[in-house]
Design a protein around this motif. Structure first.
Motif, PDB file in Angstrom:
ATOM      1  N   SER A 181       0.835  -1.201   0.000  1.00  0.00           N
ATOM      2  CA  SER A 181       0.000   0.000   0.000  1.00  0.00           C
ATOM      3  C   SER A 181       0.873   1.257   0.000  1.00  0.00           C
ATOM      4  O   SER A 181       2.013   1.241   0.487  1.00  0.00           O
ATOM      5  N   SER A 203      -8.979   1.346  -3.090  1.00  0.00           N
ATOM      6  CA  SER A 203      -8.987   2.395  -2.075  1.00  0.00           C
ATOM      7  C   SER A 203     -10.366   2.427  -1.451  1.00  0.00           C
ATOM      8  O   SER A 203     -11.357   2.724  -2.136  1.00  0.00           O
ATOM      9  N   THR A 225      -4.066   0.341  -2.166  1.00  0.00           N
ATOM     10  CA  THR A 225      -3.464  -0.985  -2.027  1.00  0.00           C
ATOM     11  C   THR A 225      -3.488  -1.677  -3.383  1.00  0.00           C
ATOM     12  O   THR A 225      -4.513  -1.687  -4.071  1.00  0.00           O
TER      13      THR A 225
END
Length: 238
Positions: A181, A203, A225
């Motif tokens: 992330s 997200s 991520t």
């Protein structure tokens, strides 16, 4: 204290304009040339994001620009640049060139390969003021930034070895491995635009695929991520 997580406004890849000109295959995130969408004329100072694929031996002949910050991010192939300031450069994947057209400049962008296509993003940002002296700058990844998850590539002050732009705009290149992330803190009064180049980013409850974009104008921390290895450009704009 609870941290604010801004919501994102999604712009899907298939919603973009699309033009084929034989030698050029281009997707337009915002209104450009014959593509007009009154709801997508730009975002703050960000005016153009074109995803261009140029056939071998083809390109954009010499033409003029003024009062625009224009940068190209090479995705694959080689981009040959020439301009009236005397610059003649060949940019390779991962490299960025930024031309401040200012009071006026002419340039050409060409694919010098005899066999391979050129794939790059061309991006225009409005400058802080008009009639500036034309300028040219570049950003190349170093050993410590080649695979960095988040690296500053363009800024108004050239910090962290970034290319210099005449606007209150920070541009980051993201390269996020699957399962990892990155986050960005958006300050009050600013706007964020993220353009996904490849892979998948998540997200909150949103998922971005290649060609998708997302924006926010709400201050707070925004985390992304990678569902699979992903590459993107993130703009933080006044």
């Amino acid at each position: 204290m609870k941290t604010n997580t801004p919501s994102l406004l999604i712009r899907r890849s298939e919603e973009r304009g699309h033009a084929r000109h034989g030698w050029l295959d281009s997707y337009h995130t915002f209104s450009f040339a014959d593509y007009y969408d009154p709801g997508h004329m730009g975002f703050r100072s960000l005016r153009v994001i074109n995803q261009d694929t140029v056939s071998a031996g083809a390109g954009f002949p010499t033409h003029p620009h003024r009062d625009m910050e224009i940068f190209s991010y090479v995705l694959s192939g080689v981009l040959a640049h020439k301009d009236s300031m005397g610059n003649g450069r060949e940019l390779k994947p991962g490299q960025i060139q930024l031309m401040s057209a200012g009071s006026g400049v002419s340039h050409s962008e060409f694919n010098p390969s005899k066999s391979d296509p050129l794939h790059f993003l061309q991006i225009w940002i409005k400058p802080e003021s008009t009639g500036l002296q034309p300028n040219y700058t570049e950003w190349h990844p170093g050993k410590d930034t080649e695979d960095a998850a988040k690296v500053l590539v363009i800024s108004p002050d050239g910090r962290e070895n970034s290319a210099t732009i005449r606007q209150d705009a920070d541009v980051y290149r993201l390269r996020v491995k699957a399962g990892e992330s990155v986050s960005h803190e958006l300050r009050e009064g600013r706007g964020l635009w993220i353009q996904l180049i490849k892979g998948t980013l998540a997200s909150g409850g949103d998922k971005l695929l290649a060609g998708d974009a997302a924006s926010s104008e709400t201050a707070g921390n925004i985390a992304f991520t990678a569902v699979e290895d992903a590459e993107a450009l993130l703009f933080d704009l006044a």
